[in-house]
Scaffold this active site. Structure first.
Site, short mmCIF file in Angstrom:
data_model
loop_
_atom_site.label_atom_id
_atom_site.label_comp_id
_atom_site.label_asym_id
_atom_site.label_seq_id
_atom_site.Cartn_x
_atom_site.Cartn_y
_atom_site.Cartn_z
N ALA A 139 2.85 -0.67 5.04
CA ALA A 139 2.33 -0.71 6.41
C ALA A 139 1.81 -2.09 6.80
O ALA A 139 1.73 -2.41 7.99
CB ALA A 139 1.23 0.34 6.57
N GLU A 168 12.33 -9.37 2.42
CA GLU A 168 11.59 -8.18 2.85
C GLU A 168 12.46 -6.95 2.63
O GLU A 168 13.63 -6.96 3.03
CB GLU A 168 11.27 -8.33 4.34
CG GLU A 168 10.69 -7.10 5.01
CD GLU A 168 10.54 -7.28 6.54
OE1 GLU A 168 10.96 -8.34 7.08
OE2 GLU A 168 10.02 -6.36 7.17
N HIS A 189 12.61 -2.49 2.79
CA HIS A 189 12.03 -1.19 3.14
C HIS A 189 12.95 -0.10 2.63
O HIS A 189 14.18 -0.23 2.73
CB HIS A 189 11.85 -1.06 4.65
CG HIS A 189 10.93 -2.09 5.20
ND1 HIS A 189 9.56 -2.04 4.99
CD2 HIS A 189 11.18 -3.23 5.88
CE1 HIS A 189 9.01 -3.11 5.54
NE2 HIS A 189 9.97 -3.86 6.08
N ASN A 201 8.03 -5.40 -0.54
CA ASN A 201 7.87 -4.26 0.36
C ASN A 201 6.39 -4.21 0.69
O ASN A 201 5.58 -3.74 -0.12
CB ASN A 201 8.34 -2.96 -0.30
CG ASN A 201 8.32 -1.80 0.70
OD1 ASN A 201 7.70 -1.89 1.76
ND2 ASN A 201 8.98 -0.71 0.35
N ARG A 212 12.41 4.95 12.94
CA ARG A 212 11.16 5.70 12.85
C ARG A 212 10.24 5.38 14.04
O ARG A 212 10.70 4.88 15.05
CB ARG A 212 10.51 5.43 11.49
CG ARG A 212 11.43 5.84 10.33
CD ARG A 212 10.80 5.59 8.99
NE ARG A 212 9.59 6.37 8.80
CZ ARG A 212 8.70 6.14 7.84
NH1 ARG A 212 8.90 5.16 6.98
NH2 ARG A 212 7.62 6.89 7.74
N ARG A 249 4.99 10.82 -2.68
CA ARG A 249 4.65 10.58 -1.28
C ARG A 249 5.85 10.89 -0.37
O ARG A 249 6.92 10.30 -0.53
CB ARG A 249 4.30 9.09 -1.15
CG ARG A 249 4.13 8.59 0.24
CD ARG A 249 4.14 7.07 0.28
NE ARG A 249 3.87 6.64 1.63
CZ ARG A 249 4.11 5.42 2.09
NH1 ARG A 249 4.61 4.50 1.28
NH2 ARG A 249 3.85 5.12 3.33
N PRO A 295 0.79 -1.23 0.00
CA PRO A 295 0.00 0.00 0.00
C PRO A 295 0.82 1.28 0.00
O PRO A 295 1.85 1.38 0.68
CB PRO A 295 -0.83 -0.10 1.29
CG PRO A 295 -0.16 -1.13 2.12
CD PRO A 295 0.50 -2.08 1.16
N ASN A 296 0.32 2.23 -0.78
CA ASN A 296 0.86 3.59 -0.90
C ASN A 296 2.17 3.68 -1.68
O ASN A 296 2.68 4.77 -1.94
CB ASN A 296 1.02 4.25 0.49
CG ASN A 296 -0.30 4.31 1.22
OD1 ASN A 296 -1.28 4.83 0.68
ND2 ASN A 296 -0.37 3.75 2.41
N TYR A 329 10.92 8.97 1.28
CA TYR A 329 10.91 7.90 0.27
C TYR A 329 11.57 8.28 -1.06
O TYR A 329 11.62 7.46 -1.97
CB TYR A 329 9.46 7.45 0.03
CG TYR A 329 8.80 6.87 1.27
CD1 TYR A 329 9.27 5.68 1.83
CD2 TYR A 329 7.75 7.53 1.90
CE1 TYR A 329 8.68 5.15 2.98
CE2 TYR A 329 7.15 7.01 3.05
CZ TYR A 329 7.63 5.82 3.58
OH TYR A 329 7.05 5.30 4.72
#
Ligand code: DQA
Length: 137
Positions: free
Chosen positions: A74, A95, A97, A71, A104, A17, A9-10, A22
């Site tokens: 969330a 995985e 990111h 990725n 964060r 964004r 998502p996103n 990012y």
């Protein structure tokens, strides 16, 4: 070698964004560079904002592809269902990111998929994807 890059998502909004976190490149532009850098790899790319579609994609390719670079956005921090899907397939999943999630907010420090994947790469910007590809070579 067949590798699926699977974005959650996103991540369709990369480049627009929160660019300070990012970056300013769209994923499509970056993917073009990856394809040039690794001409022998057959890349498939899928992005979805919907948890079930991510799971369906893992099921679809999870017995034939050589690797998945995931990725989960969330959903990383919330999805037992994606974690179960990774465990259910044969294809190795890495995985990734873009940001260093451990630097964060605290809710990003937990990865529900972390125990299901082969390994994790976090915090190298879009270069996290390249590093994951290198791990398959
Ligand atoms: C992300 C980190 C997640 O916490 C966040 O929800 C994202 C992107 C990253 O690539 O840094 O959507 O997975």
């Amino acid at each position: 070698m067949k590798i699926l890059i699977l974005n959650g998502p996103n991540l369709n909004l990369l480049g627009k964004r929160e660019p300070t976190i990012y970056g300013e490149s769209s994923f499509e532009d970056y993917l073009g560079k990856l394809k040039n850098k690794f001409p022998t790899i057959q890349f498939d790319y899928f992005q979805s904002n919907i948890e079930g579609e991510i799971i369906d994609k893992l099921h679809e390719i999870g017995f034939t592809f050589n690797g998945v670079i995931l990725n989960a956005g969330a959903y990383t921090h919330t999805s037992v269902a994606i974690s179960d899907a990774i465990k259910a397939i044969e294809t190795k999943v890495i995985e990734v990111h873009i940001s260093n999630v451990l630097k964060r907010e605290e809710f990003r420090h937990t990865s529900l998929i972390g125990s299901a994947v082969h390994g994790s790469i976090s915090g190298f910007g879009l270069d996290s994807y390249r590093l994951a590809i290198e791990s398959f070579l």
